[in-house]
Scaffold this motif. Structure first.
Motif, PDB file in Angstrom:
ATOM      1  N   HIS A 154       6.985 -40.711  -4.243  1.00  0.00           N
ATOM      2  CA  HIS A 154       7.803 -41.576  -5.090  1.00  0.00           C
ATOM      3  C   HIS A 154       8.316 -40.824  -6.311  1.00  0.00           C
ATOM      4  CE1 HIS A 154       9.281 -44.974  -7.339  1.00  0.00           C
ATOM      5  NE2 HIS A 154       8.392 -44.775  -8.295  1.00  0.00           N
ATOM      6  N   ALA A 155       7.453 -40.020  -6.929  1.00  0.00           N
ATOM      7  CA  ALA A 155       7.850 -39.277  -8.120  1.00  0.00           C
ATOM      8  C   ALA A 155       8.997 -38.321  -7.813  1.00  0.00           C
ATOM      9  CB  ALA A 155       6.649 -38.510  -8.678  1.00  0.00           C
ATOM     10  N   VAL A 156       8.888 -37.599  -6.699  1.00  0.00           N
ATOM     11  CA  VAL A 156       9.911 -36.608  -6.346  1.00  0.00           C
ATOM     12  C   VAL A 156      11.210 -37.282  -5.914  1.00  0.00           C
ATOM     13  CG1 VAL A 156      10.511 -34.782  -4.708  1.00  0.00           C
ATOM     14  CG2 VAL A 156       8.253 -34.803  -5.786  1.00  0.00           C
ATOM     15  N   PHE A 157      11.110 -38.283  -5.055  1.00  0.00           N
ATOM     16  CA  PHE A 157      12.332 -38.924  -4.558  1.00  0.00           C
ATOM     17  C   PHE A 157      13.028 -39.739  -5.646  1.00  0.00           C
ATOM     18  CE2 PHE A 157      10.100 -38.753  -0.217  1.00  0.00           C
ATOM     19  CZ  PHE A 157      10.558 -37.459  -0.016  1.00  0.00           C
ATOM     20  N   ASP A 158      12.256 -40.274  -6.589  1.00  0.00           N
ATOM     21  CA  ASP A 158      12.846 -40.963  -7.723  1.00  0.00           C
ATOM     22  C   ASP A 158      13.668 -39.990  -8.570  1.00  0.00           C
ATOM     23  OD1 ASP A 158      13.139 -43.324  -9.447  1.00  0.00           O
ATOM     24  OD2 ASP A 158      11.875 -42.223 -10.856  1.00  0.00           O
ATOM     25  N   PRO A 208       1.202 -39.111 -12.431  1.00  0.00           N
ATOM     26  CA  PRO A 208       1.974 -39.849 -13.438  1.00  0.00           C
ATOM     27  C   PRO A 208       2.598 -38.935 -14.493  1.00  0.00           C
ATOM     28  CG  PRO A 208      -0.073 -41.005 -12.956  1.00  0.00           C
ATOM     29  CD  PRO A 208      -0.165 -39.677 -12.270  1.00  0.00           C
ATOM     30  N   GLU A 209       1.894 -37.895 -14.916  1.00  0.00           N
ATOM     31  CA  GLU A 209       2.445 -36.954 -15.883  1.00  0.00           C
ATOM     32  C   GLU A 209       3.599 -36.166 -15.288  1.00  0.00           C
ATOM     33  OE1 GLU A 209      -0.843 -34.766 -18.088  1.00  0.00           O
ATOM     34  OE2 GLU A 209      -1.951 -35.839 -16.528  1.00  0.00           O
ATOM     35  N   ILE A 210       3.452 -35.771 -14.029  1.00  0.00           N
ATOM     36  CA  ILE A 210       4.521 -35.034 -13.348  1.00  0.00           C
ATOM     37  C   ILE A 210       5.748 -35.925 -13.193  1.00  0.00           C
ATOM     38  CG2 ILE A 210       5.169 -33.934 -11.159  1.00  0.00           C
ATOM     39  CD1 ILE A 210       2.160 -33.094 -10.950  1.00  0.00           C
ATOM     40  N   HIS A 211       5.520 -37.203 -12.882  1.00  0.00           N
ATOM     41  CA  HIS A 211       6.637 -38.144 -12.772  1.00  0.00           C
ATOM     42  C   HIS A 211       7.371 -38.245 -14.110  1.00  0.00           C
ATOM     43  CE1 HIS A 211       8.029 -42.166 -10.765  1.00  0.00           C
ATOM     44  NE2 HIS A 211       9.037 -41.414 -11.145  1.00  0.00           N
ATOM     45  N   ASP A 212       6.624 -38.306 -15.208  1.00  0.00           N
ATOM     46  CA  ASP A 212       7.246 -38.344 -16.537  1.00  0.00           C
ATOM     47  C   ASP A 212       8.078 -37.087 -16.776  1.00  0.00           C
ATOM     48  OD1 ASP A 212       6.149 -40.799 -17.148  1.00  0.00           O
ATOM     49  OD2 ASP A 212       4.465 -39.975 -18.282  1.00  0.00           O
ATOM     50  N   ALA A 213       7.544 -35.934 -16.370  1.00  0.00           N
ATOM     51  CA  ALA A 213       8.279 -34.676 -16.552  1.00  0.00           C
ATOM     52  C   ALA A 213       9.568 -34.673 -15.739  1.00  0.00           C
ATOM     53  CB  ALA A 213       7.401 -33.490 -16.154  1.00  0.00           C
ATOM     54  N   LEU A 214       9.525 -35.217 -14.526  1.00  0.00           N
ATOM     55  CA  LEU A 214      10.729 -35.258 -13.698  1.00  0.00           C
ATOM     56  C   LEU A 214      11.766 -36.210 -14.289  1.00  0.00           C
ATOM     57  CD1 LEU A 214       9.190 -35.154 -10.102  1.00  0.00           C
ATOM     58  CD2 LEU A 214      10.079 -33.284 -11.505  1.00  0.00           C
ATOM     59  N   PHE A 269       6.932 -28.429  -9.114  1.00  0.00           N
ATOM     60  CA  PHE A 269       6.534 -29.759  -9.577  1.00  0.00           C
ATOM     61  C   PHE A 269       5.056 -30.009  -9.292  1.00  0.00           C
ATOM     62  CE2 PHE A 269      11.039 -31.460  -8.378  1.00  0.00           C
ATOM     63  CZ  PHE A 269      11.598 -30.692  -9.374  1.00  0.00           C
ATOM     64  N   HIS A 270       4.638 -29.677  -8.072  1.00  0.00           N
ATOM     65  CA  HIS A 270       3.264 -29.913  -7.614  1.00  0.00           C
ATOM     66  C   HIS A 270       2.864 -31.381  -7.742  1.00  0.00           C
ATOM     67  CE1 HIS A 270       1.923 -25.776  -6.713  1.00  0.00           C
ATOM     68  NE2 HIS A 270       2.837 -25.439  -7.608  1.00  0.00           N
ATOM     69  N   ALA A 271       3.793 -32.260  -7.367  1.00  0.00           N
ATOM     70  CA  ALA A 271       3.475 -33.691  -7.367  1.00  0.00           C
ATOM     71  C   ALA A 271       2.297 -33.951  -6.436  1.00  0.00           C
ATOM     72  CB  ALA A 271       4.694 -34.495  -6.915  1.00  0.00           C
ATOM     73  N   GLY A 272       1.354 -34.755  -6.928  1.00  0.00           N
ATOM     74  CA  GLY A 272       0.126 -35.006  -6.184  1.00  0.00           C
ATOM     75  C   GLY A 272      -1.038 -34.146  -6.637  1.00  0.00           C
TER      76      GLY A 272
END
Length: 396
Positions: free
Chosen positions: A61-65, A22-28, A9-12
């Protein structure tokens, strides 16, 4: 059983000062939706949830969401730490993630700690031998706990990893779907252009052979390499790749997750599920005199751009970045690629030229035509040097 496999994922991730979270969050969100629509029984995440050991609040937040979305859909999962993750940090939230149905293996330990069982809604059992990323230092420390030959492991990374792989393979059970999950580099894998650490692994032997994979594994869920690919057919071992184009070295790559269909004791089948999230990355190489024309032709491009401007060495280019940004505000980088004229212009190339030729060119570029007396003196000096350098034959 249907298992969704994703990784990296490489969030952050921050690219040239631009936050990709934000793009990574959309992908998740997209992956969580696929897990629901594809009726996944479980999700495997093969490491590198975060880009740094100390991720931002937005990255967490992106990962835990994502994990909360899986809980809402009633889909359990198994996660391992990658080389970008802090094993200690992931370990600290193991209890919380377990509460939402996500089993975390952050650090190598005993087989009992690394072999995980997932009970599906259909009453089947998925057994996962989960091996998080192990650096050589961690490998020695973890192997010491199990009584391995630590001294040999300091010299042979592959043997040390093989020890753990064999131990995990011993945890597979008849009647279960058995999978191995690792964050590592396999022989024959092809990294993306941005993966410099992987290039180091490939050239320095920090890789694993497909022959080391346990025969009892019906599928090997790999992470670490960002380019989707299959690296072994028996057993089937795959990298799903990163979830968006993370760096310009990944520009043009199609991103995906893997849907694995498998029954106990039967070969697995893998289906690629393409992802649409994340902005496209593109590198544009252009000569200095064509900058405006080439950028104008890209009007309407919504991705992120890296512009490499080719110009003769020593050229001063004040205001170049402003010129580029005025035409393409979504440009993240403007790099200068200096060109040596003697490598570009046929008449200025140096290969095949004698020392006399090179000396004449040097003199002509700075002072004009080479005087005859200097030409003769240089030729005599060159011939004398050649004579002294010739080997002396003994006994001729």
């Amino acid at each position: 059983m249907r298992v969704l496999h994703t990784a990296d994922f490489h969030a952050g991730r921050n690219l040239r000062g631009f936050d990709r979270t934000p793009e990574i969050h959309d992908a998740l969100r997209e992956i969580a939706a696929l897990a629901r629509t594809e009726r996944a029984d479980a999700v495997l995440v093969s490491g590198d949830l975060f880009d740094t050991a100390n991720p931002s609040a937005e990255a967490e937040h992106a990962v835990f969401d994502f994990f909360l979305s899986l809980r809402d859909a009633g889909i359990p999962g198994v996660v391992i730490a990658g080389n970008h993750d802090s094993a200690a940090r992931l370990g600290s939230v193991t209890g919380l993630l377990g509460w939402v149905g996500i089993q975390v293996v952050a650090q190598a330990g005993t087989p009992a700690q690394m072999v995980r069982h997932v009970e599906t809604k259909a009453g089947q059992t998925l057994t996962v031998g989960a091996l998080p990323y192990l650096s050589e230092r961690r490998l020695v420390k973890a192997g010491d706990m199990l009584g391995g030959d630590v001294g040999a492991w300091r010299q042979k990374y592959r043997e040390g990893m093989g020890f753990f792989i064999r131990k995990l393979g011993e945890g597979f059970e008849p009647g279960h779907v058995n999978m191995l999950m690792m964050h590592a580099t396999m022989d024959g894998s092809v990294p993306s252009g941005s993966e410099r650490t992987l290039q180091f692994d490939l050239t320095n032997g920090y890789t694993l052979s497909g022959l080391q994979l346990p025969a009892g594994a019906q599928y090997v869920a790999l992470g670490h390499i960002h380019k989707p690919q299959t690296v072994s057919d028996t057993p089937l071992a795959c990298y799903p790749g990163s979830v968006i184009q993370l760096d310009f070295g990944e520009g043009g790559e199609r991103k995906q997750v893997n849907l694995v269909e498998v029954e106990p004791g039967r070969p697995a089948r893998v289906h690629d599920l393409p992802l649409s999230s994340g902005r496209e990355l593109r590198t544009l190489r252009v000569d200095l005199e064509h900058v405006e024309a080439r950028l104008s032709a890209l009007k309407g491009y919504e991705g992120l751009l890296k512009v490499v401007v080719r110009a003769p060495a020593g050229t001063a280019l004040p205001g170049l970045k402003d010129r580029v940004l005025k035409l393409m505000p979504n440009t993240l980088a403007v790099d200068l690629e200096a060109q040596q004229e003697d490598l570009l212009i046929p008449e200025l190339r140096r290969e095949g030229l004698s020392l006399m030729d090179l000396y004449e060119r040097y003199w002509r570029e700075r002072r004009g035509e080479l005087p005859d007396d200097l030409r003769s003196a240089f030729r005599e000096a060159d011939e004398a040097a050649r004579t002294e350098a010739e080997p002396v034959e003994v006994g001729a």
